[in-house]
Design a protein around this motif. Structure first.
Motif, PDB file in Angstrom:
ATOM      1  N   TYR A  96      52.295  71.335  30.543  1.00 60.83           N
ATOM      2  CA  TYR A  96      51.648  70.599  29.463  1.00 60.83           C
ATOM      3  C   TYR A  96      52.275  70.845  28.098  1.00 60.83           C
ATOM      4  O   TYR A  96      52.584  69.889  27.390  1.00 60.83           O
TER       5      TYR A  96
ATOM      6  N   TYR B 299      43.323  58.550  34.695  1.00 57.36           N
ATOM      7  CA  TYR B 299      44.114  59.045  33.569  1.00 57.36           C
ATOM      8  C   TYR B 299      43.250  59.902  32.645  1.00 57.36           C
ATOM      9  O   TYR B 299      43.688  60.951  32.164  1.00 57.36           O
ATOM     10  N   SER B 300      42.025  59.485  32.403  1.00 55.79           N
ATOM     11  CA  SER B 300      41.101  60.248  31.560  1.00 55.79           C
ATOM     12  C   SER B 300      40.834  61.624  32.153  1.00 55.79           C
ATOM     13  O   SER B 300      40.777  62.625  31.426  1.00 55.79           O
TER      14      SER B 300
ATOM     15  N   ARG C 254      44.138  68.544  31.129  1.00 52.89           N
ATOM     16  CA  ARG C 254      45.208  69.152  30.327  1.00 52.89           C
ATOM     17  C   ARG C 254      44.637  69.824  29.085  1.00 52.89           C
ATOM     18  O   ARG C 254      45.006  70.946  28.751  1.00 52.89           O
TER      19      ARG C 254
ATOM     20  N   THR D 169      44.124  63.762  31.629  1.00 56.71           N
ATOM     21  CA  THR D 169      44.361  64.189  30.237  1.00 56.71           C
ATOM     22  C   THR D 169      43.296  65.178  29.768  1.00 56.71           C
ATOM     23  O   THR D 169      43.609  66.118  29.035  1.00 56.71           O
ATOM     24  N   ASN D 170      42.072  64.997  30.204  1.00 54.29           N
ATOM     25  CA  ASN D 170      41.032  65.951  29.821  1.00 54.29           C
ATOM     26  C   ASN D 170      41.195  67.286  30.533  1.00 54.29           C
ATOM     27  O   ASN D 170      40.847  68.326  29.976  1.00 54.29           O
TER      28      ASN D 170
END
Length: 167
Positions: free
Chosen positions: A129, A54-55, A61, A58-59
């Motif tokens: 996004y 997940y990290s 994005r 999201t990073n």
């Protein structure tokens, strides 16, 4: 260089630098988490740990969103890198900065070479996004970690050259 022009240039460079900084910091996390591990235990942990996965997502994005601010070419993007580079050319707002035409041409050429990667990053931002389009599933990330690093390096080289030449 006239004081008012220099202050305006400094303000714009600080904003560009802030955007690049956010992209770089997020990208470093992506780069670390995407790296293949030779150690089987590390590889297993990276692949099975939902938080790490997940990290990375999201990073990525954040990286795509920040790079889009710099590279999209959109008329509403105040800190578009191409537009900024054009201000450094003869006749531009910051022509007195003393950046060589050769350096400007090199940056423009590199950005032109990366048109497909830039378009993909902008599509990700616009359709996945920042907004979720109905055809969002059709947007696939074709930008490798290495290619994203190249784009970041181009942006950084513009800022570094201005700091070295002007400030």
């Amino acid at each position: 260089m006239e004081t008012k022009v220099k202050e305006s240039l400094e303000k714009e460079v600080r904003e560009l630098n802030s955007i690049i900084f956010m992209a770089v910091e997020s990208f470093k996390i992506v780069e670390l988490l995407a790296k293949n591990e030779e150690d089987d235990d590390k590889s297993y942990i990276k692949n099975m740990n939902v938080f790490l996965r997940y990290s990375m997502i999201t990073n990525w994005r954040i990286t795509a969103i920040e790079l889009s601010k710099l590279l999209s070419g959109g008329k509403n993007e105040a800190y578009d890198l191409r537009r900024f580079i054009n201000k450094l050319k003869p006749g531009g707002e910051f022509e007195t900065a003393g950046i060589s035409q050769e350096e400007i041409n090199k940056w423009k050429h590199k950005l032109s070479e990366e048109a497909d990667a830039v378009k993909n990053i902008v599509d990700q931002r616009n359709k996945l996004y920042a907004h979720t389009d109905r055809d969002a599933a059709a947007i696939k990330n074709i930008v490798t970690v290495g290619k994203a690093k190249e784009l970041i390096t181009v942006a950084q080289s513009v800022i570094k050259e201005i700091y070295h030449t002007v400030f």
